[in-house]
Design an enzyme around this catalytic site. Structure first.
Site, short mmCIF file in Angstrom:
data_model
loop_
_atom_site.label_atom_id
_atom_site.label_comp_id
_atom_site.label_asym_id
_atom_site.label_seq_id
_atom_site.Cartn_x
_atom_site.Cartn_y
_atom_site.Cartn_z
N GLU A 1 0.85 -1.20 0.00
CA GLU A 1 0.00 0.00 0.00
C GLU A 1 0.87 1.24 0.00
OE1 GLU A 1 -1.10 -1.43 3.89
OE2 GLU A 1 -0.95 0.62 4.68
N LYS B 1 2.83 4.54 1.04
CA LYS B 1 3.32 5.12 2.29
C LYS B 1 2.99 6.60 2.23
CE LYS B 1 7.35 5.35 5.28
NZ LYS B 1 7.38 6.79 5.58
N ASP C 1 2.79 10.44 3.10
CA ASP C 1 3.74 11.38 3.70
C ASP C 1 2.99 12.42 4.52
OD1 ASP C 1 6.12 12.47 4.31
OD2 ASP C 1 6.53 13.32 2.34
N TYR D 1 -4.35 2.65 8.58
CA TYR D 1 -3.59 1.52 8.02
C TYR D 1 -3.05 0.56 9.08
CZ TYR D 1 0.09 4.95 8.99
OH TYR D 1 0.88 5.88 9.59
N LYS E 1 11.09 2.67 -0.30
CA LYS E 1 11.05 4.10 -0.63
C LYS E 1 11.23 4.34 -2.13
CE LYS E 1 11.11 6.39 3.42
NZ LYS E 1 12.13 7.34 3.64
N CYS F 1 32.91 35.38 -19.50
CA CYS F 1 32.97 34.75 -18.19
C CYS F 1 32.55 35.76 -17.12
CB CYS F 1 34.40 34.26 -17.93
SG CYS F 1 34.65 33.75 -16.23
N CYS G 1 35.85 36.56 -14.73
CA CYS G 1 37.04 37.30 -15.15
C CYS G 1 36.83 38.16 -16.39
CB CYS G 1 38.21 36.34 -15.37
SG CYS G 1 38.04 35.36 -16.86
N CYS H 1 35.21 29.49 -20.42
CA CYS H 1 35.96 30.73 -20.25
C CYS H 1 37.34 30.50 -20.85
CB CYS H 1 36.05 31.06 -18.77
SG CYS H 1 37.32 32.28 -18.40
N CYS I 1 41.69 33.60 -14.83
CA CYS I 1 40.36 33.50 -14.23
C CYS I 1 40.43 32.95 -12.80
CB CYS I 1 39.47 32.60 -15.08
SG CYS I 1 37.80 32.49 -14.45
S1 IVH Z 1 2.54 0.98 9.08
C1 IVH Z 1 4.00 -0.86 13.01
N1 IVH Z 1 1.60 1.96 6.83
O1 IVH Z 1 5.49 5.85 7.98
C2 IVH Z 1 3.87 -0.31 11.64
N2 IVH Z 1 2.98 3.35 8.16
O2 IVH Z 1 8.33 5.64 8.38
C3 IVH Z 1 3.27 1.03 11.62
N3 IVH Z 1 3.26 5.60 7.24
O3 IVH Z 1 5.37 5.75 11.46
C4 IVH Z 1 3.38 1.77 10.38
N4 IVH Z 1 2.03 5.32 5.47
O4 IVH Z 1 3.75 7.34 10.17
C5 IVH Z 1 2.35 2.18 7.91
N5 IVH Z 1 0.67 2.71 4.85
C6 IVH Z 1 1.41 2.92 5.93
C7 IVH Z 1 2.02 4.15 6.15
C8 IVH Z 1 2.80 4.33 7.27
C9 IVH Z 1 2.76 6.18 6.15
C10 IVH Z 1 4.17 6.28 8.18
C11 IVH Z 1 3.87 6.06 9.62
C12 IVH Z 1 5.11 5.41 10.17
C13 IVH Z 1 6.13 5.92 9.22
C14 IVH Z 1 7.39 5.09 9.21
#
Ligand code: IVH
Length: 705
Positions: free
Chosen positions: A131, A133, A135, A242, A330, A424, A427, A448, A454
């Protein structure tokens, strides 16, 4: 614009307990400060990669010196303690963080690790969810008998801030859960702001002459941490659930099942959560999410993989601050949109004029970026970059940020096309694009022509001369060189070696100058004196001859008996001459290089400077190949993490013993040196029946033990 590479720290095993303790304390303070900036000020100043490196080293020290791993150790905490202004909430179950992987290979290793831990064979079924992540910032919502009773930020993982009043203003978050009437359920997830709402908020702030938020994450964090909930209410925050904390009963036995139940209870969940039967499906979903990233409307910075079966999650448990059953994969490069305020020209060592974009500062992957490279004149024209444009900036790892494209639809009517200078800026000499005689096309770089007058080129050449892979003069970094040059104390490379004598004669009075204490001056002199003898290849490279990088410098050093022979031959190497033909014998050295060598050595100013240098520096032969070594002529691959050697050292050692280094394992590989964490390369070596040795065995094999 050579950058001095950071010194590689010694392996933890090489430290005394006192030195390890001191470094551990220093790193701890640094990490705590970064945590504070990230979590409390929402204004990080390091890249995630740099932060991860600090954490890694901190952990390594503790593994080697277990007495450092006290209860206060940062390996046992997450984030920073909560800010003072909110009431504190103790999490019934700690809110943890996630480990990261940065490549498909590492993602596969993660899956393999989970299998190993659980004692599952390669073909046993093991499902994962994948899923986005998100931000934003994580938050734990506590429902008792289905009613929202409290809400807390993560804080240090054990204790967070009570932001319930603010959470209640978020329309998406139900005050009551349909269907769930169990005693307690803590739903955990991410509070975030979408791009549209973020832009609108910043517009309002700009109109009110308030500072803008750097990115949606900071905006979300700043909004949630408002003491006045009515302010939060105006901020359009959102939420994805999540995970969970305390739960009197879970609605399902799998990750996917619980998330689906959350959706039925009325909690928002991310629609891109998928169940994956194997690592290929996980990676495929990763790619699919990455492809949609720009159109999602909210920021994500990777994909999270989680073991689907909750009983397996429980068996896997946690290591210090992260679960063993989940990992964040990431995204490599981060992009952001910002405004190009100006274009400035930097002049490099070889006189190349490089256009640099000055940007409205923007956070790209957690780092504030205010400069980006535009490469060259043609690139500006090709992308039609104009001052005032909205541009997309990309940052990948530690490379200089780049401008990827212009958002043409946002171009203001008064955006100014950029006229690349033909002189340049440092100079005033003419800056020209040479015509390639063969192709008849202009070189991409405008240079240059004032190489000898220079100052920009002179300073960059000096930096290169002293840099790590060249003469490696410690303590003579970019700042010192700029200072010494602009004070007129060092104009050419040979001046470096006369600095001490001039200082002792009372001509420079270095010790009385700001930033040059007695000790640092003595250290500097010692470092300079240590380089009064240098391997010939390093010296050739240090001269900064065009097209002569480290490899060509080695080719030349290997071919010529001594420097004088190279010098005389190159000086005489006009095309068609006998001297020119000598270079034909050198494998891998093309005519462009020969021409550059000739130009360099035939130039009278350079001759004088080389004479001056050779009065100060004695040249040694290039460290000889130990042809008799057992690995001479073999191809070696290093994989996994090395504990006694840095990668650069390993490479240098192999070369010294006459071996070739390769990055990948194939049938041509003769030997694999595998450290901890070695993954697919090691597996491949085994599959191909290639000899695999440990790092310690490498020392024995090469006679260094
Ligand atoms: S699971 C025990 N799922 O990323 C596991 N975290 O870098 C708990 N985050 O602290 C985290 N999207 O704030 C999980 N789909 C996702 C997430 C997620 C963002 C964040 C969360 C976590 C941090 C870690």
């Amino acid at each position: 614009m050579a950058r001095r590479a950071a010194k590689t720290p010694p392996p933890p095993g090489a430290l005394t307990p006192a030195a390890a303790r001191a470094e551990h304390a220093k790193l701890g303070a640094e990490i705590a400060e970064h945590d504070r900036r990230y979590y409390q000020e929402d204004a990080p100043t390091v890249s995630d990669a740099d932060y991860d490196a600090l954490r890694r080293r901190y952990g390594e020290l503790e593994r080697k010196f277990p007495e450092l791993a006290t209860a206060e150790s940062l390996t046992r905490t997450v984030g920073a303690p909560p800010a003072e202004k909110f009431a504190k909430v103790r999490h019934a179950i700690p809110m943890l963080s996630l480990g990261n992987v940065f490549s498909e290979e590492e993602a596969r290793e993660f899956v393999a690790r989970v299998r190993r831990f659980l004692g599952l064979s390669d073909d046993a079924a093991l499902e994962f969810t994948a899923e986005p992540k998100i931000d934003g910032l994580s938050c734990s919502l506590r429902y008792e008998r289905g009613r929202l009773v409290s809400a807390a930020t993560r804080g240090d993982g054990f204790e967070g801030e009570d932001v319930a009043a603010n959470i209640r203003t978020i329309g998406e978050i139900p005050q009551e859960l349909h269907l769930y009437r169990g005693e307690v359920l803590e739903a955990r997830g991410e509070v975030y702001m979408n791009h549209h709402d973020f832009a609108a908020l910043n517009d309002r702030r700009a109109a009110a002459q308030k500072p803008k938020f750097a990115n949606p994450r900071n905006a979300a964090a700043g909004s949630l941490r408002q003491l006045d909930p009515s302010v939060t209410a105006g901020r359009a925050l959102r939420f994805f659930a999540y995970a969970w904390g305390e739960a009197s009963e879970l609605p399902a036995g799998t990750q996917k099942g619980v998330i689906e139940a959350f959706a039925r209870f009325g909690l928002p969940v991310n629609p891109l959560t998928r169940l994956c039967a194997n690592v290929e499906e996980m990676l495929a979903h990763y790619r699919a999410i990455e492809a949609q990233r720009a159109t999602l409307g909210y920021d994500i910075d990777g994909v999270v993989y989680k073991v689907n079966d909750i009983s397996l999650q429980e068996r896997l448990g946690f290591v210090s601050r992260a679960p063993r059953w989940a990992v964040a994969h990431k995204f490599p490069a981060e992009r952001a949109t910002t405004i190009l305020r100006d274009i400035e020209i930097q002049v490099g060592r070889t006189g190349v004029l490089t256009p640099v974009a000055r940007l409205e500062p923007v956070t790209v992957g957690g780092v504030v970026v205010s400069n980006a490279t535009l490469h060259n004149e043609d690139e500006i024209a090709r992308k039609d970059v104009r001052i005032g444009d909205t541009v997309v900036v990309q940052r990948a790892g530690d490379v200089i940020p780049q401008i990827v494209e212009v958002a043409l639809e946002k171009r203001p009517h008064d955006a100014k096309p950029y006229k690349f200078p033909h002189v340049c800026p440092v100079c005033g000499s003419a800056a020209l694009r040479e015509i390639d005689e063969k192709t008849g096309e202009a070189d991409v770089a405008r240079r240059c022509t004032g190489s000898l007058v220079c100052p920009a080129q002179a300073v960059e050449r000096l930096k290169h001369f002293a840099s790590r892979n060249a003469m490696d003069i410690e303590g003579l970094g970019d700042k010192q060189i700029e200072y010494l040059y602009h004070e007129g104390l060092i104009k050419t490379a040979s001046d470096i070696f006369t600095l001490q004598a001039r200082d002792e004669a009372g001509l420079t009075r270095l010790k009385n100058r700001e930033g040059f204490g007695e000790t640092s001056v003595n250290n500097l002199f010692a470092a300079i004196n240590a380089r009064r003898s240098a391997p010939i290849n390093k010296f050739i490279y240090a001269l900064g001859i065009r097209h002569v990088g480290e490899t060509n410098a080695k080719r030349l050093a290997r071919h010529f008996d001594d420097f004088e022979q190279l010098r005389a031959t190159a000086g005489a190497a006009k095309p068609g001459s006998e001297a020119y033909a000598v270079f034909d014998e050198i494998d891998g050295l093309g005519p462009v290089v020969v021409e550059a060598l000739h130009d360099f050595f035939a130039e009278p100013h350079n001759e004088r400077e080389i004479d001056a240098l050779l009065r100060q520096v004695t040249l040694e032969p290039m460290p000889a190949f130990e042809v008799s070594s057992p690995i001479a002529g073999k191809t070696v691959v290093f994989t996994g993490s090395l504990e006694r050697l840095t990668r650069d050292e390993a490479k240098a050692q192999a070369e010294r013993f006459g071996a070739k280094i390769s990055g990948s394992v194939s049938k041509k590989t003769d030997l694999v040196v595998a450290g901890p964490g070695a993954g697919s390369k090691l597996a491949k070596a085994r599959e191909l029946g290639i000899e695999v040795i440990s790092e310690d065995e490498w020392f024995v094999l090469t006679g260094q033990a």
